[in-house]
Structures are given as C-alpha cells and as structure tokens.
Design a protein around this motif. Structure first.
Motif, PDB file in Angstrom:
ATOM      1  N   LEU A 354       0.835  -1.209   0.000  1.00  0.00           N
ATOM      2  CA  LEU A 354       0.000   0.000   0.000  1.00  0.00           C
ATOM      3  C   LEU A 354       0.864   1.250   0.000  1.00  0.00           C
ATOM      4  N   GLU A 355       1.918   1.211   0.837  1.00  0.00           N
ATOM      5  CA  GLU A 355       2.802   2.357   0.976  1.00  0.00           C
ATOM      6  C   GLU A 355       3.482   2.638  -0.366  1.00  0.00           C
ATOM      7  N   ARG A 356       3.948   1.544  -1.021  1.00  0.00           N
ATOM      8  CA  ARG A 356       4.636   1.666  -2.303  1.00  0.00           C
ATOM      9  C   ARG A 356       3.664   2.219  -3.355  1.00  0.00           C
ATOM     10  N   ASN A 357       2.458   1.640  -3.381  1.00  0.00           N
ATOM     11  CA  ASN A 357       1.477   2.085  -4.373  1.00  0.00           C
ATOM     12  C   ASN A 357       1.105   3.551  -4.174  1.00  0.00           C
ATOM     13  N   LEU A 358       0.933   3.913  -2.904  1.00  0.00           N
ATOM     14  CA  LEU A 358       0.593   5.316  -2.632  1.00  0.00           C
ATOM     15  C   LEU A 358       1.739   6.226  -3.063  1.00  0.00           C
ATOM     16  N   HIS A 359       2.954   5.786  -2.741  1.00  0.00           N
ATOM     17  CA  HIS A 359       4.135   6.582  -3.037  1.00  0.00           C
ATOM     18  C   HIS A 359       4.343   6.719  -4.541  1.00  0.00           C
ATOM     19  N   ASP A 360       4.264   5.584  -5.228  1.00  0.00           N
ATOM     20  CA  ASP A 360       4.533   5.595  -6.670  1.00  0.00           C
ATOM     21  C   ASP A 360       3.361   6.164  -7.465  1.00  0.00           C
ATOM     22  N   GLY A 361       2.156   5.966  -6.978  1.00  0.00           N
ATOM     23  CA  GLY A 361       0.977   6.340  -7.754  1.00  0.00           C
ATOM     24  C   GLY A 361       0.410   7.679  -7.353  1.00  0.00           C
ATOM     25  N   GLN A 363       0.497   9.619  -4.813  1.00  0.00           N
ATOM     26  CA  GLN A 363       1.331  10.669  -4.219  1.00  0.00           C
ATOM     27  C   GLN A 363       2.123  11.414  -5.295  1.00  0.00           C
ATOM     28  N   GLN A 364       2.726  10.656  -6.237  1.00  0.00           N
ATOM     29  CA  GLN A 364       3.477  11.264  -7.343  1.00  0.00           C
ATOM     30  C   GLN A 364       2.571  12.188  -8.158  1.00  0.00           C
ATOM     31  N   ARG A 365       1.390  11.659  -8.466  1.00  0.00           N
ATOM     32  CA  ARG A 365       0.469  12.444  -9.285  1.00  0.00           C
ATOM     33  C   ARG A 365       0.078  13.717  -8.566  1.00  0.00           C
ATOM     34  N   LEU A 366      -0.185  13.638  -7.273  1.00  0.00           N
ATOM     35  CA  LEU A 366      -0.609  14.828  -6.531  1.00  0.00           C
ATOM     36  C   LEU A 366       0.529  15.840  -6.438  1.00  0.00           C
ATOM     37  N   VAL A 367       1.776  15.312  -6.288  1.00  0.00           N
ATOM     38  CA  VAL A 367       2.928  16.219  -6.238  1.00  0.00           C
ATOM     39  C   VAL A 367       3.064  16.966  -7.561  1.00  0.00           C
ATOM     40  N   SER A 368       2.980  16.199  -8.677  1.00  0.00           N
ATOM     41  CA  SER A 368       3.151  16.877  -9.971  1.00  0.00           C
ATOM     42  C   SER A 368       1.957  17.781 -10.271  1.00  0.00           C
ATOM     43  N   LEU A 369       0.804  17.401  -9.727  1.00  0.00           N
ATOM     44  CA  LEU A 369      -0.378  18.246  -9.882  1.00  0.00           C
ATOM     45  C   LEU A 369      -0.168  19.599  -9.186  1.00  0.00           C
ATOM     46  N   ALA A 370       0.426  19.541  -7.988  1.00  0.00           N
ATOM     47  CA  ALA A 370       0.696  20.768  -7.248  1.00  0.00           C
ATOM     48  C   ALA A 370       1.638  21.671  -8.041  1.00  0.00           C
ATOM     49  N   LEU A 371       2.681  21.033  -8.649  1.00  0.00           N
ATOM     50  CA  LEU A 371       3.632  21.802  -9.458  1.00  0.00           C
ATOM     51  C   LEU A 371       2.914  22.453 -10.636  1.00  0.00           C
ATOM     52  N   THR A 392      -6.391  21.874 -18.030  1.00  0.00           N
ATOM     53  CA  THR A 392      -7.024  20.667 -18.539  1.00  0.00           C
ATOM     54  C   THR A 392      -6.190  19.432 -18.167  1.00  0.00           C
ATOM     55  N   ALA A 393      -4.868  19.567 -18.397  1.00  0.00           N
ATOM     56  CA  ALA A 393      -3.972  18.444 -18.061  1.00  0.00           C
ATOM     57  C   ALA A 393      -4.050  18.120 -16.567  1.00  0.00           C
ATOM     58  N   ALA A 394      -4.106  19.206 -15.774  1.00  0.00           N
ATOM     59  CA  ALA A 394      -4.155  19.006 -14.317  1.00  0.00           C
ATOM     60  C   ALA A 394      -5.439  18.274 -13.914  1.00  0.00           C
ATOM     61  N   ARG A 395      -6.570  18.621 -14.579  1.00  0.00           N
ATOM     62  CA  ARG A 395      -7.835  17.976 -14.232  1.00  0.00           C
ATOM     63  C   ARG A 395      -7.746  16.471 -14.555  1.00  0.00           C
ATOM     64  N   GLU A 396      -7.116  16.180 -15.747  1.00  0.00           N
ATOM     65  CA  GLU A 396      -6.951  14.761 -16.090  1.00  0.00           C
ATOM     66  C   GLU A 396      -6.103  14.035 -15.055  1.00  0.00           C
ATOM     67  N   GLN A 397      -5.006  14.732 -14.676  1.00  0.00           N
ATOM     68  CA  GLN A 397      -4.107  14.174 -13.665  1.00  0.00           C
ATOM     69  C   GLN A 397      -4.873  13.851 -12.380  1.00  0.00           C
ATOM     70  N   LEU A 398      -5.730  14.788 -11.975  1.00  0.00           N
ATOM     71  CA  LEU A 398      -6.520  14.616 -10.751  1.00  0.00           C
ATOM     72  C   LEU A 398      -7.465  13.408 -10.894  1.00  0.00           C
ATOM     73  N   GLY A 399      -8.039  13.298 -12.106  1.00  0.00           N
ATOM     74  CA  GLY A 399      -8.930  12.156 -12.359  1.00  0.00           C
ATOM     75  C   GLY A 399      -8.197  10.832 -12.181  1.00  0.00           C
ATOM     76  N   HIS A 400      -6.950  10.788 -12.733  1.00  0.00           N
ATOM     77  CA  HIS A 400      -6.162   9.548 -12.593  1.00  0.00           C
ATOM     78  C   HIS A 400      -5.871   9.247 -11.132  1.00  0.00           C
ATOM     79  N   ALA A 401      -5.460  10.316 -10.404  1.00  0.00           N
ATOM     80  CA  ALA A 401      -5.123  10.126  -8.982  1.00  0.00           C
ATOM     81  C   ALA A 401      -6.332   9.574  -8.231  1.00  0.00           C
ATOM     82  N   LEU A 402      -7.498  10.142  -8.518  1.00  0.00           N
ATOM     83  CA  LEU A 402      -8.732   9.678  -7.858  1.00  0.00           C
ATOM     84  C   LEU A 402      -8.985   8.201  -8.172  1.00  0.00           C
ATOM     85  N   GLU A 403      -8.838   7.913  -9.486  1.00  0.00           N
ATOM     86  CA  GLU A 403      -9.060   6.528  -9.931  1.00  0.00           C
ATOM     87  C   GLU A 403      -8.119   5.567  -9.181  1.00  0.00           C
TER      88      GLU A 403
END
Ligand code: ADP
Ligand code: MG
Length: 539
Positions: A354-361, A363-371, A392-403
């Motif tokens: 879980l930790e790895r998935n959160l970290h790699d998935g 969490q990464q997306r949210l970090v790059s979303l913030a940037l 638009t790209a950020a919204r897609e990114q957010l969608g992936h993170a949610l998924e």
C-alpha cells in the motif's frame, strides 16, 4: 477274645483279680476312647520316643504328610519328611520340623509353618507345634507334634499379597502416566517428554535402559530420547542406527505393532550385534504413531537373562501414546506458530504494498499536480491559453489520482462488500475480470463479516491466479450455504498444476480460511484445470 473270656472266668473266682481285671478293662476302654478321639481329630498328631523315632500318628497326620501309619512308625522324621520354612528357602530336616530340640532341652518348641513336599510331589503348607513328653524326673522321654494343613489360607494370603502388589504397581503406573500427561498438557518440548517417559518406563518395568527412536527413511532410526542406569553403556542420544537385520526396532518398523525379542543371541544385523556387545539380552518396543503414521518407537531393554515381563508391551504402549500426543501437540503448535507468522508477514507486506502504491501512484500524481497548478498560477496573466491547457492536463491528472486511490481502497476492503454483501461484490469482481466469470450460486442472506471477507478474498485471488497463470477460457464461482458452513469453490478449465508451495497467494488463503477453523483444498492436476474448495464454518 478267648484270653479275655478266661480271665473274666478267673475274675469270677477271685475278687482281687476280678477287681484288677475290671480296672484293666476300664483303662483299656479309656485308652480306646482316647485313641478314637485322637484318630478323629482334625489336627494331625505324631508321637516320637526319646530317640526321636516315630511311634504313633493319627489319620490327620497321615493325610497331611501323605504317608500311611505303617510307613511312618519306626522311622526317623528326616527319612520321611522333606520341607522348607519358606516358599523358596533352603529345605530343613524332618527332625527340625518335628521339634527335635524338645528332646534335648525339654522345652516346648515355638510353632512353625513349613512347606512340605509329599511323596507324590504335591505341596502342603503345614503349621506344626511340638512339645516334649516328660518322665517323672522331668526328663524328656518323647515328643508330640501337632500339625494342621494351612495350604488354603496360606494360598489365599499369597493371592491377597499378589493382588495388593498388583494394585500398587497399577497405581504407580497410573501416577507415572499422569505425571507425563501433565507434562504433555503443559506443552513441554518433546525432548523433555522423551526424557521423562524413558526414565519412568525404566523405573516401572525394572529395566536398566529405555529409549525413544525416530524412524528416518532408508531403514534407519535416530535416538531422540534415552535413559540408562548409571554406568551402563547404551546408544547415545542423536546416534543414527542401521536397522538392517533383526531387532525390535526393525520389527516395529515392519509390523507397526508392539514387538519383543527375548533373546538377542542369534539375531542378525549390525544393531543386534551392537546391542549384544553392550550386554543387552532382550527388548520390548511399542510404536509411536502421529496422525496415523508410524513416527518412531519406544523401546525398553534389559541385560537380565529372564527377558522382559509379560504385559510389558501393553504398559509400554500406554507411554508410547503419550509420546505421540506430545509430538502431535508440538506439531500443531509449530503449524499454528507458522501460520501466525505468515499472517503477520502477510499483513506487513500488504502495508508495504500500500505504501509503495501510494508513493509511486497517487502521491506522485498529486505532487506533480501541485507543481502544475503553481505553473498555471504563474502563467495566468502572461499566457492564458497555455494556462488553460495546463489546467485541462491538471484535471486529467486529478482524475487519474482519484481513480488510483479508488483502486487502492478497493484492494483494502471493497465498500460494496461491506454495504451489500457477497452477491453484489462478486458481480463487481466478475465484471472487472479479464475473462468470463460465471457465478453459479451466492446466498442472498448476509453471512458473518469474517466469512464474507474470506470468501471474497479467496475468489478474488483465485480469479487473479486464473488470469495470471491458468490460460483458461472460463471460471465458475459458487458460494453455497450448507449445514452450518459455507462451501466456496472456484474452478477454471486452464492448465492446472497450481502449487500452494510456489507462491504466497494460495498459502495466505489457506491461513485465512484456517483462521476461521475452515479448510482449503486445492485440486489442480496438470492439464486438468484448477479447483479451489474452501469449507468455512459459520459462527
Ligand atoms: N488457476 C491456476 N492455474 C494454474 N496454475 C496456477 C493457478 N493458480 C496458481 N497457480 C500456480 O501456483 C503457484 C502458486 O500460486 P500463488 O500461491 O497464488 O502464488 P502467485 O500467484 O503469487 O505466484 C503460481 O505461481 C502458479 O504457478
Ligand atoms: Mg496468486
């Protein structure tokens, strides 16, 4: 008769002689009465003269010593009587038995009990009391011995003693068995149980050596427990024995039953030779079986030539059962500890995943979303078109993170299972599966939560396995409620050959099912598809 008639005639003529004759007659009649009383006495009577020669006896004495009056009279007792003062003591002389000492001391002799052997060989326990017959001067002029046959009471007494001894031995054995059972119940390690069992067995069976041996493959056995009298050589703990040839250990290995060898002198093979060299003559052995399989053997051996007592097999068997109990407890304990360790390990690795998935998935997306959002913020005025694209790209990114988060949450515990139970949860699982899943039966009613969870994870892992390994065209799933338990089965038509030892998935499922006191069965012949079946009790 004639003579008496004559004297009677004479008595009629002379009053003095007649008086004497009457006195004689009375004396004779008295003697006759006394004789018949003595003859009919139940006690035996033997009368001897000053020289110790037998002069008279009664019928009871004839009966007791097994010789007629004519064979006794005129004989010395040592020529006609043989006996011993105790069942297995040295024989003593007939004179001593009939109180010879009374003739020299003039004193009555203390009564004694002796075991006579009659001329026909039959034994008799006899109580004898002897007293001197003294003359007018107080000197012994004979000895009278009275005797009675006490065989019956003596035998009854011996039986009583024997049965008392047997009762005590049994109580002793029960106490030893209880001590060991207590040790076994306290989950003592098998080595401690072997030590105590061998010591108790040696003590109870009065043998100098007892051991526990574990059978290995290829006709060998290892000494895992051993007790020996101090100073006696034996098979050291840990030594490995070659069972070729003949020995009780070999016989139990072949028959699975208790065995005995009363004489090792002719037995072939290295073990028999070794035992002979150590001075052992005979042994008894009882099998130790765990879970229906012959595990080893409990052996008691002696250096005595009489061999082992009858019934040793049964007594040894009782102890062997306790050894088996200790072993199966330890085995169950090891299995339990192993499955606990695996459950803990499975929990840990799940957390790591879980930790790895959160970290790699996510969490990464949210970090790059913030940037991205910061860049959008900075470029809003200068380059609004660019900023719109970035948004638009950020919204897609957010969608992936949610998924991804949703996906992760599903892996932890599907909400649909908690809310709706197995039926909707399994439909969702089937819907997401990369191959056709047929759901045959699912109970409509809810089951206890741990049972639902176990069934769900079992089916989920099984479907994942089918997708990963089976090359199957289709999977059938069913959950049946039957008689207080749930039967879960997943069957595919793939390549088969599933091996619970090869990965962690199937093992983890077995642990999960067993934690609920259920049982998982995997049937997966090569080329014949795979069928997982779990039975889980409800409640
Ligand atoms: N349905 C199946 N069909 C064929 N092989 C299977 C199936 N399920 C499991 N296996 C085999 O059994 C092994 C053990 O499975 P598992 O314990 O789930 O471990 P994992 O899936 O992590 O490899 C797998 O590696 C695979 O080789
Ligand atoms: Mg797997």
């Amino acid at each position: 008769m004639k003579k008496r008639a004559t004297s009677f005639h004479a008595a009629a003529c002379d009053p003095v002689t007649a008086e004497r004759a009457r006195a004689d007659e009375a004396l004779r009649a008295n003697e006759e009465r006394l004789r018949s009383v003595v003859q009919s006495m139940a006690e035996g009577l033997i009368v001897r003269d000053a020289q110790g020669i037998i002069t008279d006896c009664n019928a009871a004495a004839e009966e007791i010593v097994g010789l007629g009056r004519d064979r006794l009279r005129g004989r010395r007792p040592e020529d006609v009587l043989t006996g011993a003062l105790d069942a297995d003591a040295q024989p003593v002389s007939g004179g001593r038995l009939l109180g010879d000492e009374a003739l020299t001391t003039g004193d009555p002799q203390p009564p004694l009990t002796a075991r006579l052997t009659r001329p026909d060989g039959t034994p008799a326990w006899v109580w004898i009391s002897s007293a001197p017959v003294l003359d007018a001067g107080g000197r012994p002029e004979g000895v009278v011995s009275t005797m009675s046959d006490v065989t019956q009471s003596r035998e009854a007494e011996q039986r009583l003693v024997a049965s008392e001894l047997a009762t005590r031995a049994l109580a002793d054995e029960q106490a030893a068995l209880r001590r060991i059972a207590t040790l076994v119940a306290s989950e003592a390690p098998p080595s401690a149980v072997f030590e105590q069992v061998t010591a108790e067995v040696a003590r109870l069976l009065h043998v100098p050596s007892a051991s526990v041996l574990r059978y290995e493959t290829d006709l060998r056995a290892t000494v895992v427990g051993s007790w020996r009298d101090a100073g006696l050589a034996g098979l050291p703990l840990g030594s490995s024995l070659d069972l070729a040839g003949d020995s009780v250990v070999t016989r139990v290995y072949r028959s699975g039953n208790a065995e005995r060898i009363d004489d090792y002198s002719g037995a072939p093979g290295p073990l028999a030779e070794h035992l002979r060299a150590l001075g052992y003559r005979s042994s008894v052995a009882a099998p130790v079986s765990v879970g229906g399989r012959l595990w080893g053997v409990l052996v008691a051996s002696t250096t005595e030539s009489e061999g082992m007592a009858t019934g040793s097999e049964r007594r040894l068997g009782d102890f062997a059962e306790l050894v088996a109990q200790a072993l199966s407890n330890a085995d169950a304990y090891d299995k339990l500890a192993g499955s606990r360790a695996r459950i803990v390990e499975a929990g840990d690795s799940e957390r790591r995943r879980l930790e790895r998935n959160l970290h790699d998935g996510a969490q990464q997306r949210l970090v790059s979303l913030a940037l991205q959002l910061r860049m959008v913020e900075g470029g809003l005025e200068a380059n609004p078109d660019r900023a719109r694209q970035d948004l638009t790209a950020a919204r897609e990114q957010l969608g992936h993170a949610l998924e991804e988060l949703r996906e992760l949450a599903r892996g932890i515990h599907p909400a649909i299972l908690t809310d709706g139970g197995l039926a909707p949860a399994l439909s969702a699982l089937a819907h997401r599966a990369p191959l056709p899943v047929e759901i045959d039966d699912v109970p409509d009613e809810r089951l206890p939560e741990p049972v639902e969870a176990a069934a769900y994870y079992l089916i989920a892992e099984a479907i994942t396995n089918v997708a990963k390994h089976a090359h199957a065209s289709h999977v059938a799933v069913s959950v049946l409620r039957d008689n207080g338990r749930v039967l879960v089965s997943v069957a595919d038509d793939g390549v088969g050959g599933a091996d619970p030892g090869a990965g962690s998935g199937l093992h983890g499922l077995a642990d999960r099912v067993e934690a609920l006191h259920g049982h998982l069965h995997v049937d997966s012949p090569p080329g014949g598809g795979t069928r997982l079946e779990a039975r889980i009790p409800i409640g």
